[in-house]
Design a protein around this motif. Structure first.
Motif, mmCIF file in Angstrom:
data_model
loop_
_atom_site.group_PDB
_atom_site.id
_atom_site.type_symbol
_atom_site.label_atom_id
_atom_site.label_comp_id
_atom_site.label_asym_id
_atom_site.label_seq_id
_atom_site.Cartn_x
_atom_site.Cartn_y
_atom_site.Cartn_z
ATOM 1 N N UNK A 367 -5.707 13.528 -6.027
ATOM 2 C CA UNK A 367 -5.240 14.900 -6.172
ATOM 3 C C UNK A 367 -4.485 15.404 -4.956
ATOM 4 N N UNK A 368 -4.625 14.734 -3.831
ATOM 5 C CA UNK A 368 -3.913 15.134 -2.611
ATOM 6 C C UNK A 368 -2.444 14.736 -2.708
ATOM 7 N N UNK A 369 -1.567 15.658 -2.313
ATOM 8 C CA UNK A 369 -0.147 15.342 -2.240
ATOM 9 C C UNK A 369 0.052 14.306 -1.133
ATOM 10 N N UNK A 370 0.818 13.234 -1.386
ATOM 11 C CA UNK A 370 0.956 12.168 -0.381
ATOM 12 C C UNK A 370 1.402 12.665 0.993
ATOM 13 N N UNK A 371 2.254 13.717 1.025
ATOM 14 C CA UNK A 371 2.766 14.142 2.326
ATOM 15 C C UNK A 371 1.754 14.962 3.107
ATOM 16 N N UNK A 372 0.718 15.467 2.443
ATOM 17 C CA UNK A 372 -0.255 16.305 3.147
ATOM 18 C C UNK A 372 -1.034 15.488 4.175
ATOM 19 N N UNK A 373 -1.566 14.351 3.742
ATOM 20 C CA UNK A 373 -2.344 13.510 4.654
ATOM 21 C C UNK A 373 -1.487 12.448 5.336
ATOM 22 N N UNK A 374 -0.325 12.137 4.769
ATOM 23 C CA UNK A 374 0.551 11.147 5.377
ATOM 24 C C UNK A 374 -0.147 9.804 5.563
ATOM 25 N N UNK A 375 0.110 9.145 6.701
ATOM 26 C CA UNK A 375 -0.551 7.869 6.981
ATOM 27 C C UNK A 375 -1.819 8.070 7.794
ATOM 28 N N UNK A 376 -2.270 9.325 7.895
ATOM 29 C CA UNK A 376 -3.457 9.624 8.684
ATOM 30 C C UNK A 376 -4.738 9.617 7.886
ATOM 31 N N UNK A 415 1.175 17.224 14.728
ATOM 32 C CA UNK A 415 2.632 17.234 14.667
ATOM 33 C C UNK A 415 3.156 18.070 13.512
ATOM 34 N N UNK A 416 2.348 18.259 12.479
ATOM 35 C CA UNK A 416 2.875 18.833 11.232
ATOM 36 C C UNK A 416 2.377 20.234 10.930
#
Length: 435
Positions: A367-376, A415-416
């Protein structure tokens, strides 16, 4: 913010319609208002906020520099919840309507709340329309302020920005369609057609609303910030102080604090993933190893207890079914070997961002948008217990992988995300429509 002022004139005033405001913070919308409104005020534009409070509380107006907060008694509105930290973006007012409307014995309560919100919106619209309109922008937060926004747009020709934080009532997997949720959906659609701009917290939510027929050209993605004062303090602890805090929390659940600890925070609703996490526990167990999965958040205690017993994991899952205050929630994140937020619907997911900011390995759901968590964070592609168990096992069993994930997560968040950046982007959106 010189770039913004050079490109477009700032609005002369922002009228904000947000039913849940401090001190009545009981959900994600209240936490957003608590951090966002002061950040918006600090950018130099007068902000006038209209919030709803329980009808037993007196109407009052509070001023803090350029921020004016009007608290209006509203039937059916919950009162403040001292020291409550509803773990993440649950937006109980929406969820509460949906749950109560689905139960015959809960018919009266949502009707009272609907009537109270209607009266609140009419009062707010009347006060805004009596105020200064030139150069002003009306910002409406979620469906609970839509009627005020519609009235200001139609009767006052005022520019309106529609902030949509969640559509859980009809978008989350398993959401039930009732007369109340159908009415909410119609109200949202009407506001979306009339709004000058629509602001959402993630790309996935934008895409869902565009698929619903909302205008893509008027959508703006503005992520939330993450900085809570207590979180920032804990993130700055010395290694020795951090270890002491971790040991204190871990000792509550693990003999001598030794073993593996997984922490979940969120409402214990199916789409938040707590049930999936419980079903994943048998795959995480090893002979002679201590494992505890701690569920922080309120929900259906009986249903969760039955599932824990059915899976045979009663000795490994701790479900208090209650809220903890922010310092305790963040302390649990610090103590965890891995934090799990396996939501199948999550417009933004602040708890994951908070855990990442604290340097913890994080696993999130589809359910998380891929860009929200990124590669973290590790993002599961499905809502299956097997995939979740595999992702958690790697974090628990591979210290190098977990440490690298934690470092990337903390760097990604810093950073975001910040409330100052959120406020700047929000004001830039308001400047687009100010006239």
């Amino acid at each position: 913010m010189p770039g913004l002022t050079r490109s477009r004139p700032l609005p002369r005033r922002c009228y904000v319609v947000c039913t849940e405001v401090p001190p009545g913070v009981v959900g994600g919308l209240g936490r957003y208002a608590e951090r966002m409104l002061p950040a918006l005020r600090d950018l130099g534009v007068p902000v006038e906020v209209f919030g709803a409070v329980g009808r037993r509380l007196p109407a009052r107006t509070e001023r803090d520099g350029g921020l004016t907060l009007h608290l209006l008694p509203t039937p059916g509105q919950p009162g403040p919840s001292p020291a409550a930290h509803p773990p993440e973006a649950a937006y109980p007012p929406q969820a509460g309507f949906a749950r109560e409307a689905a139960r015959p014995q809960g018919v009266l309560r949502p009707l009272v709340r609907v009537a109270g919100l209607l009266a609140f919106n009419v009062r707010v619209a009347a006060r805004i329309l009596r105020g200064g309109r030139s150069g002003a922008v009306v910002a409406v937060h979620d469906w609970m302020g839509c009627l005020a926004g519609i009235l200001c747009r139609l009767l006052g020709r005022m520019p309106v920005v529609f902030h949509v934080h969640t559509c859980e009532h009809n978008t989350a997997p398993g959401a039930r369609r009732t007369a109340v949720t159908a009415g909410i959906t119609a109200l949202e659609d009407a506001q979306a057609r009339l709004a000058d701009l629509i602001v959402v917290p993630s790309a996935s939510m934008r895409d869902q609303l565009v698929a619903r027929g909302w205008p893509p050209g008027r959508m703006r993605v503005v992520p939330h910030g993450f900085e809570d004062p207590e979180l920032v303090r804990l993130a700055g602890l010395s290694p020795a102080d951090r270890d002491r805090l971790r040991a204190r929390v871990r000792a509550r659940y693990l003999p001598g604090g030794a073993g593996r600890l997984v922490v979940f925070a969120g409402r214990l609703a199916p789409h938040k993933g707590a049930h999936t996490l419980i079903r994943a526990v048998p795959s995480l167990l090893r002979d002679g190893d201590e494992l505890r999965v701690v569920l922080i958040g309120s929900g259906d205690r009986a249903e969760v207890t039955r599932l824990i017993e059915r899976e045979g994991v009663a000795g490994h899952v701790v479900a208090d079914c209650r809220f903890l205050d922010p310092p305790e929630v963040f302390a649990h994140f610090l103590a965890a070997d891995v934090c799990a937020f396996p939501s199948t619907y999550e417009p933004f997911g602040l708890v994951a961002i908070e855990a990442m900011a604290l340097g913890r390995p994080v696993v999130v759901g589809p359910g998380y948008s891929p860009e929200v968590a990124g590669d973290g964070a590790v993002r599961c592609r499905t809502g299956s217990p097997e995939e979740l168990a595999a992702a958690l096992s790697r974090c628990l069993d591979d210290p190098g992988h977990a440490a690298g994930l934690a470092r990337r997560g903390a760097a990604h968040v810093r950073a975001r995300y910040s409330w100052a950046r959120t406020a700047e982007s929000t004001l830039a959106a308001y400047a687009e429509v100010a006239r």
